[in-house]
Motif scaffolding. Structure first.
Motif, short mmCIF file in Angstrom:
data_model
loop_
_atom_site.label_atom_id
_atom_site.label_comp_id
_atom_site.label_asym_id
_atom_site.label_seq_id
_atom_site.Cartn_x
_atom_site.Cartn_y
_atom_site.Cartn_z
N GLU A 1 0.74 -1.15 -0.04
CA GLU A 1 0.06 0.03 0.09
C GLU A 1 0.77 1.34 0.08
O GLU A 1 0.22 2.53 -0.33
CB GLU A 1 -0.93 -0.13 1.21
CG GLU A 1 -2.12 -0.85 1.14
CD GLU A 1 -2.98 -1.00 -0.01
OE1 GLU A 1 -3.76 0.02 -0.17
OE2 GLU A 1 -2.95 -1.64 -0.82
N TYR A 2 2.02 1.22 0.34
CA TYR A 2 2.86 2.57 0.60
C TYR A 2 3.71 2.72 -1.03
O TYR A 2 4.26 3.71 -0.92
CB TYR A 2 3.87 2.22 1.63
CG TYR A 2 3.38 2.52 3.01
CD1 TYR A 2 3.28 3.87 3.53
CD2 TYR A 2 2.83 1.51 3.51
CE1 TYR A 2 2.64 4.00 4.68
CE2 TYR A 2 2.38 1.68 4.99
CZ TYR A 2 2.07 2.99 5.40
OH TYR A 2 1.59 3.14 6.63
N ASP A 3 3.53 2.02 -2.04
CA ASP A 3 4.35 1.95 -3.14
C ASP A 3 4.33 3.40 -3.54
O ASP A 3 2.84 3.90 -3.58
CB ASP A 3 4.06 0.81 -4.22
CG ASP A 3 4.64 -0.40 -3.86
OD1 ASP A 3 5.55 -0.60 -2.71
OD2 ASP A 3 4.38 -1.15 -4.71
N GLY A 4 5.25 3.89 -4.19
CA GLY A 4 5.12 5.35 -4.86
C GLY A 4 5.21 6.40 -3.59
O GLY A 4 5.33 7.60 -4.08
N THR A 5 5.18 6.02 -2.21
CA THR A 5 5.57 7.21 -1.20
C THR A 5 6.89 7.10 -0.56
O THR A 5 7.45 6.21 -0.99
CB THR A 5 4.39 7.09 -0.24
OG1 THR A 5 4.61 5.73 0.58
CG2 THR A 5 3.02 7.27 -0.74
N ARG A 6 7.20 8.22 0.04
CA ARG A 6 8.63 8.15 0.63
C ARG A 6 8.56 7.45 2.06
O ARG A 6 7.44 7.76 2.62
CB ARG A 6 8.80 9.73 0.70
CG ARG A 6 9.30 10.17 -0.86
CD ARG A 6 10.58 10.65 -0.85
NE ARG A 6 10.81 11.12 -2.34
CZ ARG A 6 11.70 10.50 -3.01
NH1 ARG A 6 12.39 9.68 -2.55
NH2 ARG A 6 11.70 10.81 -4.28
N ASP A 7 9.48 7.19 2.52
CA ASP A 7 9.50 6.62 3.89
C ASP A 7 10.04 7.84 4.78
O ASP A 7 9.95 9.11 4.17
CB ASP A 7 10.74 5.75 3.93
CG ASP A 7 12.13 6.19 4.05
OD1 ASP A 7 12.29 7.43 3.80
OD2 ASP A 7 13.03 5.55 3.88
N THR A 8 9.84 7.60 5.98
CA THR A 8 9.81 8.66 7.04
C THR A 8 11.26 9.49 7.09
O THR A 8 11.01 10.81 7.53
CB THR A 8 9.61 8.26 8.60
OG1 THR A 8 10.54 7.43 8.96
CG2 THR A 8 8.30 7.51 8.61
N THR A 9 12.12 9.03 6.39
CA THR A 9 13.36 9.85 6.35
C THR A 9 13.23 10.71 5.15
O THR A 9 13.89 11.82 5.00
CB THR A 9 14.61 9.00 6.02
OG1 THR A 9 14.63 8.42 4.78
CG2 THR A 9 14.87 7.79 7.20
N GLY A 10 12.49 10.43 4.24
CA GLY A 10 12.20 11.43 3.08
C GLY A 10 13.13 11.16 1.93
O GLY A 10 13.05 11.64 0.81
#
Length: 129
Positions: free
Chosen positions: A79-88
Protein backbone atom coordinates in the motif's frame (compact mmCIF):
# COMPACT_ATOMS: atom_id res chain seq x y z
CA UNK A 1 21.18 -5.29 1.82
CA UNK A 2 18.94 -8.32 1.64
CA UNK A 3 16.30 -9.05 4.25
CA UNK A 4 14.84 -12.54 4.28
CA UNK A 5 11.63 -13.24 6.09
CA UNK A 6 11.03 -16.96 6.35
CA UNK A 7 7.80 -17.12 8.22
CA UNK A 8 4.14 -17.53 8.29
CA UNK A 9 2.78 -14.07 8.84
CA UNK A 10 0.01 -14.18 11.37
CA UNK A 11 -1.62 -11.27 13.10
CA UNK A 12 -4.14 -11.56 15.84
CA UNK A 13 -6.04 -9.15 18.00
CA UNK A 14 -5.60 -10.20 21.60
CA UNK A 15 -8.77 -10.42 23.64
CA UNK A 16 -6.90 -10.99 26.89
CA UNK A 17 -7.82 -13.04 29.92
CA UNK A 18 -7.42 -12.76 33.70
CA UNK A 19 -4.48 -15.20 33.54
CA UNK A 20 -2.64 -13.13 30.90
CA UNK A 21 -3.26 -9.41 31.38
CA UNK A 22 -2.66 -7.12 28.39
CA UNK A 23 0.43 -5.64 30.08
CA UNK A 24 2.14 -9.04 30.41
CA UNK A 25 5.72 -8.99 29.07
CA UNK A 26 6.08 -10.11 25.44
CA UNK A 27 7.49 -13.51 24.58
CA UNK A 28 11.24 -13.53 23.94
CA UNK A 29 12.30 -13.26 20.28
CA UNK A 30 13.21 -16.46 18.44
CA UNK A 31 16.91 -17.33 18.17
CA UNK A 32 18.62 -15.87 15.06
CA UNK A 33 18.79 -19.24 13.32
CA UNK A 34 14.98 -19.55 13.56
CA UNK A 35 14.49 -16.22 11.78
CA UNK A 36 16.44 -17.47 8.75
CA UNK A 37 14.46 -20.69 8.46
CA UNK A 38 12.03 -21.06 5.58
CA UNK A 39 9.79 -23.45 7.49
CA UNK A 40 7.19 -22.32 9.97
CA UNK A 41 4.63 -23.95 12.16
CA UNK A 42 1.12 -23.82 10.72
CA UNK A 43 -1.25 -21.19 12.03
CA UNK A 44 -3.50 -22.63 14.72
CA UNK A 45 -7.14 -22.97 13.72
CA UNK A 46 -9.44 -20.14 14.77
CA UNK A 47 -11.16 -22.44 17.28
CA UNK A 48 -7.94 -23.25 19.18
CA UNK A 49 -8.68 -23.51 22.93
CA UNK A 50 -7.10 -20.86 25.11
CA UNK A 51 -7.29 -17.12 25.63
CA UNK A 52 -9.59 -15.14 23.38
CA UNK A 53 -8.02 -13.98 20.14
CA UNK A 54 -9.20 -13.16 16.67
CA UNK A 55 -7.20 -14.20 13.63
CA UNK A 56 -6.94 -11.17 11.36
CA UNK A 57 -4.24 -12.13 8.84
CA UNK A 58 -2.84 -15.50 7.79
CA UNK A 59 -0.27 -15.59 4.96
CA UNK A 60 2.33 -18.31 4.44
CA UNK A 61 3.73 -16.81 1.21
CA UNK A 62 3.38 -20.09 -0.67
CA UNK A 63 2.80 -18.49 -4.10
CA UNK A 64 6.06 -17.36 -5.76
CA UNK A 65 6.39 -13.72 -6.84
CA UNK A 66 9.44 -12.54 -8.77
CA UNK A 67 10.62 -8.94 -8.59
CA UNK A 68 7.92 -6.84 -10.21
CA UNK A 69 5.12 -9.28 -9.33
CA UNK A 70 4.62 -8.91 -5.56
CA UNK A 71 1.73 -6.41 -5.67
CA UNK A 72 -0.09 -8.45 -8.34
CA UNK A 73 0.39 -11.81 -6.59
CA UNK A 74 -0.33 -10.37 -3.12
CA UNK A 75 -2.75 -7.48 -3.79
CA UNK A 76 -3.14 -4.98 -0.99
CA UNK A 77 0.23 -5.82 0.59
CA UNK A 78 2.21 -2.94 -0.94
CA UNK A 79 0.00 0.00 0.00
CA UNK A 80 2.91 2.43 0.45
CA UNK A 81 4.32 2.02 -3.08
CA UNK A 82 5.13 5.36 -4.67
CA UNK A 83 5.46 7.23 -1.36
CA UNK A 84 8.54 8.20 0.64
CA UNK A 85 9.67 6.65 3.90
CA UNK A 86 9.87 8.71 7.09
CA UNK A 87 13.43 9.85 6.32
CA UNK A 88 12.23 11.36 3.06
CA UNK A 89 15.09 9.63 1.23
CA UNK A 90 13.70 6.13 0.64
CA UNK A 91 11.07 5.42 -2.01
CA UNK A 92 8.66 2.55 -1.35
CA UNK A 93 8.78 0.35 -4.45
CA UNK A 94 7.83 -3.31 -3.98
CA UNK A 95 8.29 -3.97 -7.72
CA UNK A 96 12.04 -3.46 -7.40
CA UNK A 97 12.52 -4.67 -3.82
CA UNK A 98 10.19 -7.56 -2.84
CA UNK A 99 10.10 -11.15 -4.10
CA UNK A 100 8.71 -14.40 -2.71
CA UNK A 101 9.92 -17.97 -3.22
CA UNK A 102 9.75 -21.21 -1.23
CA UNK A 103 7.68 -19.57 1.51
CA UNK A 104 10.25 -16.81 2.04
CA UNK A 105 9.51 -13.13 1.47
CA UNK A 106 12.73 -11.36 0.46
CA UNK A 107 13.42 -7.62 0.50
CA UNK A 108 16.42 -6.55 -1.54
CA UNK A 109 16.99 -3.01 -0.30
CA UNK A 110 19.25 -1.11 -2.66
CA UNK A 111 19.93 2.17 -4.45
CA UNK A 112 19.31 2.82 -8.15
CA UNK A 113 20.53 6.04 -9.76
CA UNK A 114 20.99 7.61 -6.32
CA UNK A 115 17.48 6.68 -5.15
CA UNK A 116 17.19 4.46 -2.05
CA UNK A 117 14.53 1.80 -2.73
CA UNK A 118 12.69 0.36 0.25
CA UNK A 119 9.54 -1.62 0.94
CA UNK A 120 7.13 -2.33 3.72
CA UNK A 121 4.79 -5.29 3.87
CA UNK A 122 1.36 -4.07 4.88
CA UNK A 123 -0.96 -6.97 5.64
CA UNK A 124 -4.46 -5.84 4.91
CA UNK A 125 -7.11 -8.12 6.45
CA UNK A 126 -9.75 -7.16 3.90
CA UNK A 127 -7.73 -8.80 1.08
CA UNK A 128 -7.73 -12.20 2.79
CA UNK A 129 -9.90 -14.86 1.17
Amino acid sequence: MVLLLGMTLTAARWGGSPEDPPDAPPAPPPPPEAAASSTAAPVPPADTPGPEWTLTVDESFTTPAALGEFDRVYPGWAEYDGTRDTTGHGLYDSDRVVSVSNGVLQKTLHTEDGQALVATVTPVPHVQT
